[in-house]
Design a protein around this motif. Structure first.
Motif, PDB file in Angstrom:
ATOM      1  N   SER A 166       0.981  -1.112   0.011  1.00 35.84           N
ATOM      2  CA  SER A 166       0.458  -0.147   0.342  1.00 35.84           C
ATOM      3  C   SER A 166       0.714   1.193   0.318  1.00 35.84           C
ATOM      4  CB  SER A 166      -0.842  -0.273   1.226  1.00 35.84           C
ATOM      5  OG  SER A 166      -2.122  -1.153   1.145  1.00 35.84           O
ATOM      6  N   LEU A 167       0.609   2.300  -0.460  1.00 38.76           N
ATOM      7  CA  LEU A 167       0.860   3.720  -0.541  1.00 38.76           C
ATOM      8  C   LEU A 167      -0.220   4.532  -0.637  1.00 38.76           C
ATOM      9  CD1 LEU A 167       3.664   3.387  -3.227  1.00 38.76           C
ATOM     10  CD2 LEU A 167       4.186   4.150  -0.945  1.00 38.76           C
ATOM     11  N   ARG A 168       0.149   5.780   0.180  1.00 37.41           N
ATOM     12  CA  ARG A 168      -1.233   6.741   0.451  1.00 37.41           C
ATOM     13  C   ARG A 168       0.023   8.523  -0.302  1.00 37.41           C
ATOM     14  NH1 ARG A 168      -3.476  10.315   5.330  1.00 37.41           N
ATOM     15  NH2 ARG A 168      -5.548  10.433   4.036  1.00 37.41           N
ATOM     16  N   LEU A 169      -0.268   8.485  -1.572  1.00 32.48           N
ATOM     17  CA  LEU A 169      -0.613  10.013  -1.981  1.00 32.48           C
ATOM     18  C   LEU A 169      -0.898  11.137  -1.417  1.00 32.48           C
ATOM     19  CD1 LEU A 169      -0.313   8.959  -5.390  1.00 32.48           C
ATOM     20  CD2 LEU A 169       1.803   8.340  -3.834  1.00 32.48           C
ATOM     21  N   SER A 170      -0.482  11.989  -1.705  1.00 35.19           N
ATOM     22  CA  SER A 170      -0.878  13.447  -1.043  1.00 35.19           C
ATOM     23  C   SER A 170      -0.110  14.444  -1.545  1.00 35.19           C
ATOM     24  CB  SER A 170      -0.407  13.389   0.310  1.00 35.19           C
ATOM     25  OG  SER A 170      -0.949  12.550   1.070  1.00 35.19           O
ATOM     26  N   CYS A 171      -1.422  15.525  -1.796  1.00 34.14           N
ATOM     27  CA  CYS A 171      -1.470  16.150  -3.050  1.00 34.14           C
ATOM     28  C   CYS A 171      -2.348  17.328  -1.859  1.00 34.14           C
ATOM     29  CB  CYS A 171      -2.405  16.854  -4.244  1.00 34.14           C
ATOM     30  SG  CYS A 171      -2.004  17.848  -4.908  1.00 34.14           S
ATOM     31  N   ALA A 172      -1.377  18.666  -1.989  1.00 35.70           N
ATOM     32  CA  ALA A 172      -1.627  19.827  -1.436  1.00 35.70           C
ATOM     33  C   ALA A 172      -1.506  21.001  -2.238  1.00 35.70           C
ATOM     34  CB  ALA A 172      -0.614  20.523   0.207  1.00 35.70           C
ATOM     35  N   ALA A 173      -3.049  21.958  -2.175  1.00 38.93           N
ATOM     36  CA  ALA A 173      -2.698  23.049  -3.260  1.00 38.93           C
ATOM     37  C   ALA A 173      -2.772  24.170  -2.125  1.00 38.93           C
ATOM     38  CB  ALA A 173      -4.438  23.058  -3.459  1.00 38.93           C
ATOM     39  N   SER A 174      -2.241  25.481  -2.703  1.00 37.80           N
ATOM     40  CA  SER A 174      -1.990  26.088  -2.370  1.00 37.80           C
ATOM     41  C   SER A 174      -2.256  27.555  -3.440  1.00 37.80           C
ATOM     42  CB  SER A 174      -0.502  26.624  -1.368  1.00 37.80           C
ATOM     43  OG  SER A 174      -0.048  26.690  -2.687  1.00 37.80           O
ATOM     44  N   GLY A 175      -2.310  28.936  -3.109  1.00 35.29           N
ATOM     45  CA  GLY A 175      -2.969  30.184  -3.917  1.00 35.29           C
ATOM     46  C   GLY A 175      -4.525  29.857  -4.987  1.00 35.29           C
ATOM     47  N   THR A 176      -5.468  29.250  -4.440  1.00 34.09           N
ATOM     48  CA  THR A 176      -7.062  29.481  -5.171  1.00 34.09           C
ATOM     49  C   THR A 176      -7.897  29.768  -4.611  1.00 34.09           C
ATOM     50  OG1 THR A 176      -6.611  27.853  -4.144  1.00 34.09           O
ATOM     51  CG2 THR A 176      -6.148  27.179  -5.527  1.00 34.09           C
ATOM     52  N   ASP A 177      -7.931  29.953  -4.747  1.00 34.94           N
ATOM     53  CA  ASP A 177      -9.758  30.934  -3.723  1.00 34.94           C
ATOM     54  C   ASP A 177     -11.141  30.319  -3.784  1.00 34.94           C
ATOM     55  OD1 ASP A 177      -9.251  34.162  -6.109  1.00 34.94           O
ATOM     56  OD2 ASP A 177      -8.738  33.546  -3.791  1.00 34.94           O
TER      57      ASP A 177
ATOM     58  N   THR B 128      -8.844   4.359  -2.636  1.00 32.71           N
ATOM     59  CA  THR B 128      -9.561   5.315  -1.742  1.00 32.71           C
ATOM     60  C   THR B 128      -9.253   6.927  -2.209  1.00 32.71           C
ATOM     61  OG1 THR B 128     -10.698   3.291  -0.364  1.00 32.71           O
ATOM     62  CG2 THR B 128     -11.573   6.278  -0.292  1.00 32.71           C
ATOM     63  N   ILE B 129      -9.671   8.156  -2.501  1.00 31.21           N
ATOM     64  CA  ILE B 129      -9.694   8.707  -2.944  1.00 31.21           C
ATOM     65  C   ILE B 129     -10.648   9.670  -1.996  1.00 31.21           C
ATOM     66  CG2 ILE B 129     -11.693   9.570  -4.746  1.00 31.21           C
ATOM     67  CD1 ILE B 129      -9.759  11.294  -6.067  1.00 31.21           C
ATOM     68  N   SER B 130     -10.023  10.633  -1.369  1.00 31.18           N
ATOM     69  CA  SER B 130     -10.616  11.781  -0.284  1.00 31.18           C
ATOM     70  C   SER B 130     -10.163  13.347  -0.102  1.00 31.18           C
ATOM     71  CB  SER B 130     -10.642  10.587   0.896  1.00 31.18           C
ATOM     72  OG  SER B 130      -9.067  11.134   1.284  1.00 31.18           O
ATOM     73  N   ARG B 131     -10.384  14.029   0.652  1.00 28.28           N
ATOM     74  CA  ARG B 131     -10.171  15.522   0.568  1.00 28.28           C
ATOM     75  C   ARG B 131     -10.193  15.851   1.618  1.00 28.28           C
ATOM     76  NH1 ARG B 131     -13.496  18.245  -4.417  1.00 28.28           N
ATOM     77  NH2 ARG B 131     -12.295  20.078  -2.961  1.00 28.28           N
ATOM     78  N   ASP B 132      -9.180  16.864   2.463  1.00 27.59           N
ATOM     79  CA  ASP B 132      -9.800  17.726   3.468  1.00 27.59           C
ATOM     80  C   ASP B 132      -9.626  18.937   2.837  1.00 27.59           C
ATOM     81  OD1 ASP B 132      -9.282  19.391   5.593  1.00 27.59           O
ATOM     82  OD2 ASP B 132      -7.573  17.922   6.124  1.00 27.59           O
ATOM     83  N   ASN B 133     -11.110  19.385   2.904  1.00 29.00           N
ATOM     84  CA  ASN B 133     -11.311  21.264   2.153  1.00 29.00           C
ATOM     85  C   ASN B 133     -10.178  21.855   2.911  1.00 29.00           C
ATOM     86  OD1 ASN B 133     -12.526  19.793   0.226  1.00 29.00           O
ATOM     87  ND2 ASN B 133     -14.568  20.160   1.242  1.00 29.00           N
ATOM     88  N   ALA B 134     -10.105  21.518   4.450  1.00 26.44           N
ATOM     89  CA  ALA B 134      -9.604  23.171   4.980  1.00 26.44           C
ATOM     90  C   ALA B 134      -8.347  23.025   4.431  1.00 26.44           C
ATOM     91  CB  ALA B 134     -10.106  22.503   6.307  1.00 26.44           C
ATOM     92  N   LYS B 135      -7.730  21.855   4.079  1.00 25.65           N
ATOM     93  CA  LYS B 135      -6.487  21.775   4.020  1.00 25.65           C
ATOM     94  C   LYS B 135      -5.860  22.121   3.121  1.00 25.65           C
ATOM     95  CE  LYS B 135      -4.860  19.845   8.840  1.00 25.65           C
ATOM     96  NZ  LYS B 135      -4.117  18.111   9.059  1.00 25.65           N
ATOM     97  N   ASN B 136      -6.969  21.707   1.490  1.00 29.25           N
ATOM     98  CA  ASN B 136      -6.899  21.826  -0.108  1.00 29.25           C
ATOM     99  C   ASN B 136      -6.268  20.826  -0.125  1.00 29.25           C
ATOM    100  OD1 ASN B 136      -8.384  24.375  -0.561  1.00 29.25           O
ATOM    101  ND2 ASN B 136      -6.255  25.279  -0.087  1.00 29.25           N
ATOM    102  N   THR B 137      -6.375  19.683  -0.275  1.00 27.69           N
ATOM    103  CA  THR B 137      -5.428  18.272  -0.026  1.00 27.69           C
ATOM    104  C   THR B 137      -6.290  17.744  -0.148  1.00 27.69           C
ATOM    105  OG1 THR B 137      -3.639  19.340   2.063  1.00 27.69           O
ATOM    106  CG2 THR B 137      -3.853  16.912   1.171  1.00 27.69           C
ATOM    107  N   VAL B 138      -6.007  16.380  -1.225  1.00 23.06           N
ATOM    108  CA  VAL B 138      -6.417  15.268  -1.597  1.00 23.06           C
ATOM    109  C   VAL B 138      -5.595  14.342  -1.512  1.00 23.06           C
ATOM    110  CG1 VAL B 138      -5.234  15.881  -4.193  1.00 23.06           C
ATOM    111  CG2 VAL B 138      -7.360  14.372  -3.854  1.00 23.06           C
ATOM    112  N   PHE B 139      -6.238  13.318  -1.293  1.00 23.03           N
ATOM    113  CA  PHE B 139      -5.440  11.684  -1.050  1.00 23.03           C
ATOM    114  C   PHE B 139      -6.612  10.866  -1.642  1.00 23.03           C
ATOM    115  CE2 PHE B 139      -5.999  14.042   2.667  1.00 23.03           C
ATOM    116  CZ  PHE B 139      -4.590  15.092   3.831  1.00 23.03           C
ATOM    117  N   LEU B 140      -4.750   9.711  -2.059  1.00 24.49           N
ATOM    118  CA  LEU B 140      -5.539   8.888  -2.589  1.00 24.49           C
ATOM    119  C   LEU B 140      -4.179   7.294  -2.053  1.00 24.49           C
ATOM    120  CD1 LEU B 140      -6.883   7.374  -5.300  1.00 24.49           C
ATOM    121  CD2 LEU B 140      -4.135   7.182  -6.877  1.00 24.49           C
TER     122      LEU B 140
END
Length: 118
Positions: A17-28, A67-79
């Motif tokens: 297993s692996l868990r990927l993360s992607c954190a976004a910044s600079g978005t409205d 499984t994909i999920s997101r944390d809207n407070a942190k602007n982050t999506v996980f896989l």
């Protein structure tokens, strides 16, 4: 400027297993968030995406394993990727649809390598 920072890739044996993360910044604001992958010599394909309301969609081979999920407070999506197979080996890219700098557009991460050994 919009920036997407990916992490979590690596080398794993088949079945692992692996868990990927992607954190976004600079978005409205961010609408859809998703993960795409591109294997060597192949076209990029969608693995999974998730709406702002949290509704997920999966490529057929990922169903039941990813499984994909997101944390809207942190602007982050996980896989979360389980039961990995050698054919999952690819560079995985985060993609978001977001409003920034006065318009809505698509933004891509730099990619993170996932290698699954047999």
């Amino acid at each position: 400027q919009v920036q997407l920072v990916e992490s979590g890739g690596g080398l794993v044996q088949a079945g692992g297993s692996l868990r990927l993360s992607c954190a976004a910044s600079g978005t409205d604001s961010i609408a859809n968030m998703g993960w795409y992958r591109q294997a060597l010599g192949k076209q990029r394909e969608r693995v999974a995406d998730i709406s702002s309301a949290g509704s997920p969609n999966y490529e057929d081979s990922a169903k039941g394993r990813f499984t994909i999920s997101r944390d809207n407070a942190k602007n982050t999506v996980f896989l979360q990727m389980n039961s990995l197979k050698p054919e999952d080996t690819a560079v995985y890219y985060c993609k978001i649809i977001a409003f920034a700098a006065g318009y809505t557009g698509q933004y891509w991460g730099q990619g993170t390598q996932v290698t699954v050994s047999s």
